[in-house]
Write a protein that holds these residues in place. Structure first.
Motif, PDB file in Angstrom:
ATOM      1  N   ASN A  68       4.520  -3.050   7.767  1.00 41.09           N
ATOM      2  CA  ASN A  68       3.648  -2.115   8.472  1.00 41.09           C
ATOM      3  C   ASN A  68       2.352  -1.937   7.672  1.00 41.09           C
ATOM      4  OD1 ASN A  68       2.416   0.227   9.530  1.00 41.09           O
ATOM      5  ND2 ASN A  68       4.373   1.185  10.002  1.00 41.09           N
ATOM      6  N   PRO A  69       1.198  -2.329   8.219  1.00 37.59           N
ATOM      7  CA  PRO A  69      -0.055  -2.174   7.490  1.00 37.59           C
ATOM      8  C   PRO A  69      -0.368  -0.732   7.099  1.00 37.59           C
ATOM      9  CG  PRO A  69      -0.347  -3.694   9.322  1.00 37.59           C
ATOM     10  CD  PRO A  69       1.017  -3.082   9.481  1.00 37.59           C
ATOM     11  N   ALA A  70       0.053   0.229   7.913  1.00 37.28           N
ATOM     12  CA  ALA A  70      -0.203   1.629   7.570  1.00 37.28           C
ATOM     13  C   ALA A  70       0.571   2.025   6.318  1.00 37.28           C
ATOM     14  CB  ALA A  70       0.181   2.534   8.743  1.00 37.28           C
ATOM     15  N   VAL A  71       1.799   1.544   6.202  1.00 40.85           N
ATOM     16  CA  VAL A  71       2.605   1.828   5.012  1.00 40.85           C
ATOM     17  C   VAL A  71       2.010   1.139   3.790  1.00 40.85           C
ATOM     18  CG1 VAL A  71       4.871   1.492   3.940  1.00 40.85           C
ATOM     19  CG2 VAL A  71       4.714   2.214   6.337  1.00 40.85           C
ATOM     20  N   THR A  72       1.592  -0.106   3.951  1.00 40.09           N
ATOM     21  CA  THR A  72       0.952  -0.816   2.843  1.00 40.09           C
ATOM     22  C   THR A  72      -0.319  -0.109   2.399  1.00 40.09           C
ATOM     23  OG1 THR A  72       1.856  -2.940   3.595  1.00 40.09           O
ATOM     24  CG2 THR A  72      -0.068  -3.024   2.143  1.00 40.09           C
ATOM     25  N   MET A  73      -1.100   0.393   3.357  1.00 37.42           N
ATOM     26  CA  MET A  73      -2.315   1.145   3.042  1.00 37.42           C
ATOM     27  C   MET A  73      -1.991   2.371   2.192  1.00 37.42           C
ATOM     28  SD  MET A  73      -4.796   3.180   5.692  1.00 37.42           S
ATOM     29  CE  MET A  73      -3.465   4.353   5.992  1.00 37.42           C
ATOM     30  N   VAL A  74      -0.910   3.057   2.541  1.00 36.59           N
ATOM     31  CA  VAL A  74      -0.505   4.243   1.793  1.00 36.59           C
ATOM     32  C   VAL A  74      -0.155   3.884   0.352  1.00 36.59           C
ATOM     33  CG1 VAL A  74       1.336   5.963   1.553  1.00 36.59           C
ATOM     34  CG2 VAL A  74       0.261   5.570   3.776  1.00 36.59           C
ATOM     35  N   PHE A  75       0.607   2.822   0.162  1.00 31.82           N
ATOM     36  CA  PHE A  75       0.988   2.428  -1.188  1.00 31.82           C
ATOM     37  C   PHE A  75      -0.215   1.923  -1.982  1.00 31.82           C
ATOM     38  CE2 PHE A  75       5.262   2.440   0.636  1.00 31.82           C
ATOM     39  CZ  PHE A  75       5.942   3.120  -0.367  1.00 31.82           C
ATOM     40  N   ALA A  76      -1.170   1.300  -1.301  1.00 30.12           N
ATOM     41  CA  ALA A  76      -2.403   0.886  -1.979  1.00 30.12           C
ATOM     42  C   ALA A  76      -3.212   2.109  -2.406  1.00 30.12           C
ATOM     43  CB  ALA A  76      -3.227  -0.014  -1.064  1.00 30.12           C
ATOM     44  N   ALA A  77      -3.275   3.120  -1.534  1.00 29.83           N
ATOM     45  CA  ALA A  77      -3.992   4.350  -1.870  1.00 29.83           C
ATOM     46  C   ALA A  77      -3.342   5.068  -3.043  1.00 29.83           C
ATOM     47  CB  ALA A  77      -4.045   5.272  -0.650  1.00 29.83           C
ATOM     48  N   ARG A  78      -2.027   4.944  -3.165  1.00 28.35           N
ATOM     49  CA  ARG A  78      -1.295   5.556  -4.275  1.00 28.35           C
ATOM     50  C   ARG A  78      -1.272   4.656  -5.517  1.00 28.35           C
ATOM     51  NH1 ARG A  78       2.850   9.328  -2.977  1.00 28.35           N
ATOM     52  NH2 ARG A  78       4.352   8.148  -4.212  1.00 28.35           N
ATOM     53  N   ARG A  79      -1.956   3.514  -5.419  1.00 27.33           N
ATOM     54  CA  ARG A  79      -2.056   2.543  -6.502  1.00 27.33           C
ATOM     55  C   ARG A  79      -0.692   2.005  -6.926  1.00 27.33           C
ATOM     56  NH1 ARG A  79      -6.894   5.121 -10.327  1.00 27.33           N
ATOM     57  NH2 ARG A  79      -8.448   5.267  -8.654  1.00 27.33           N
ATOM     58  N   GLU A  80       0.186   1.862  -5.953  1.00 25.29           N
ATOM     59  CA  GLU A  80       1.500   1.292  -6.212  1.00 25.29           C
ATOM     60  C   GLU A  80       1.568  -0.165  -5.790  1.00 25.29           C
ATOM     61  OE1 GLU A  80       4.677   3.812  -4.830  1.00 25.29           O
ATOM     62  OE2 GLU A  80       3.579   5.626  -5.401  1.00 25.29           O
ATOM     63  N   ILE A  81       0.481  -0.675  -5.242  1.00 28.03           N
ATOM     64  CA  ILE A  81       0.328  -2.097  -4.956  1.00 28.03           C
ATOM     65  C   ILE A  81      -1.147  -2.429  -5.111  1.00 28.03           C
ATOM     66  CG2 ILE A  81       0.112  -1.652  -2.474  1.00 28.03           C
ATOM     67  CD1 ILE A  81       1.326  -4.422  -1.975  1.00 28.03           C
ATOM     68  N   ALA A  82      -1.459  -3.547  -5.720  1.00 34.20           N
ATOM     69  CA  ALA A  82      -2.844  -3.946  -5.941  1.00 34.20           C
ATOM     70  C   ALA A  82      -3.540  -4.207  -4.608  1.00 34.20           C
ATOM     71  CB  ALA A  82      -2.896  -5.197  -6.813  1.00 34.20           C
ATOM     72  N   ALA A  83      -4.846  -3.979  -4.573  1.00 34.25           N
ATOM     73  CA  ALA A  83      -5.602  -4.128  -3.336  1.00 34.25           C
ATOM     74  C   ALA A  83      -5.512  -5.541  -2.777  1.00 34.25           C
ATOM     75  CB  ALA A  83      -7.063  -3.747  -3.579  1.00 34.25           C
ATOM     76  N   ALA A  84      -5.612  -6.539  -3.640  1.00 34.37           N
ATOM     77  CA  ALA A  84      -5.545  -7.927  -3.179  1.00 34.37           C
ATOM     78  C   ALA A  84      -4.179  -8.239  -2.585  1.00 34.37           C
ATOM     79  CB  ALA A  84      -5.843  -8.873  -4.337  1.00 34.37           C
ATOM     80  N   ALA A  85      -3.126  -7.782  -3.244  1.00 31.66           N
ATOM     81  CA  ALA A  85      -1.776  -7.997  -2.722  1.00 31.66           C
ATOM     82  C   ALA A  85      -1.586  -7.246  -1.414  1.00 31.66           C
ATOM     83  CB  ALA A  85      -0.738  -7.554  -3.740  1.00 31.66           C
ATOM     84  N   ALA A  86      -2.142  -6.047  -1.314  1.00 31.34           N
ATOM     85  CA  ALA A  86      -2.026  -5.257  -0.092  1.00 31.34           C
ATOM     86  C   ALA A  86      -2.672  -5.979   1.083  1.00 31.34           C
ATOM     87  CB  ALA A  86      -2.663  -3.888  -0.288  1.00 31.34           C
ATOM     88  N   ALA A  87      -3.847  -6.574   0.848  1.00 30.55           N
ATOM     89  CA  ALA A  87      -4.527  -7.313   1.914  1.00 30.55           C
ATOM     90  C   ALA A  87      -3.670  -8.485   2.390  1.00 30.55           C
ATOM     91  CB  ALA A  87      -5.884  -7.805   1.423  1.00 30.55           C
ATOM     92  N   LEU A  88      -3.034  -9.176   1.460  1.00 28.03           N
ATOM     93  CA  LEU A  88      -2.167 -10.298   1.824  1.00 28.03           C
ATOM     94  C   LEU A  88      -0.914  -9.802   2.549  1.00 28.03           C
ATOM     95  CD1 LEU A  88      -2.491 -12.477  -1.399  1.00 28.03           C
ATOM     96  CD2 LEU A  88      -3.494 -12.919   0.854  1.00 28.03           C
ATOM     97  N   TYR A  89      -0.401  -8.664   2.142  1.00 29.64           N
ATOM     98  CA  TYR A  89       0.732  -8.053   2.849  1.00 29.64           C
ATOM     99  C   TYR A  89       0.373  -7.837   4.324  1.00 29.64           C
ATOM    100  CZ  TYR A  89       4.288  -6.701  -0.663  1.00 29.64           C
ATOM    101  OH  TYR A  89       5.310  -6.698  -1.586  1.00 29.64           O
TER     102      TYR A  89
END
Length: 232
Positions: A68-89
């Motif tokens: 779910n991109p919305a969930v990935t966005m949340v974890f990126a905002a919380r810095r629990e996943i790197a931005a580049a990895a989040a984009a690939l997710y």
């Protein structure tokens, strides 16, 4: 994480594909078996909640089971996943969602390429998507804090409930919304209606992140007491 990025992306693609195949496929099956919309919706709801429990349980240890991109966005905002990895997710989730729709069509001998004509628009639908995504993110973040082992069940049960208490039947997922636009079946949504759904989902996710961040901040009981007047 214990798994490298390639394996995590594979898990996100596979998980989102199976999720969407379940949503679209169960909608097709339910619609074929019943002329009662309520029964068809129930036939669409139960498999979706069930598959989420399965997918989060088996793929969560690999990628975190965002799907779910919305969930990935949340974890990126919380810095629990790197931005580049989040984009690939997000790209993996979109690709998986499209694949899931095509697989569902193939299983039921339908044209692979379709465009939905199901109208899903209006203030009530948009508010419902804000609420649905808010509740999903709240469930995930609070579940991680207090009941980590129960998250597969918490998410599956939440989505099962949200199918019925939200006017939109709880898409709560930009990748799933986009994939469902490619299916002119029971679970479809017109492509023109998708952008508003995505905006609502992003708003719901961000509000939930802010609320949970505030609500779960514990009071500092070790702080110095307020000094008594006249005593330094």
């Amino acid at each position: 994480m214990a798994f490298d990025l390639k394996r995590r992306l594979a898990a996100e693609t596979l998980g989102t594909a199976i999720l969407v195949a379940t949503v679209v496929g169960s909608g097709i099956m339910a619609d074929r078996l019943s002329d009662d919309v309520a029964v068809s919706l129930l036939g669409n709801t139960i498999p979706t909640g069930a598959i989420l429990i399965v997918l989060i349980s088996i793929l969560g240890p690999i990628s975190g089971a965002h799907f779910n991109p919305a969930v990935t966005m949340v974890f990126a905002a919380r810095r629990e996943i790197a931005a580049a990895a989040a984009a690939l997710y997000v790209l993996a989730q979109i690709a998986g969602g499209i694949a899931g729709t095509l697989i569902a069509h193939a299983m039921f001998d339908l044209p692979l390429l379709q465009v939905s004509e199901t109208v899903r628009t209006g203030t009530g639908q948009w508010i419902a998507e804000v609420v649905a995504t808010f509740g999903l993110v709240l469930t995930i973040l609070a579940g991680m804090r207090f009941s980590g082992d129960a998250i597969p069940w918490l998410v599956g049960l939440y989505i099962t409930a949200a199918y019925w208490f939200t006017a939109s039947t709880s898409f709560a997922n930009p990748a799933v919304a986009g994939a469902r636009a490619l299916s002119n079946t029971f679970s479809g949504i017109r492509p023109v209606d998708v952008p508003a759904f995505i905006v609502a989902e992003v708003i719901g996710a961000l509000v939930a992140t802010a609320v949970v961040g505030w609500m779960l901040t514990e009071r500092n009981t070790a702080a110095s007491p307020i000094p008594v007047k006249g005593i330094k």
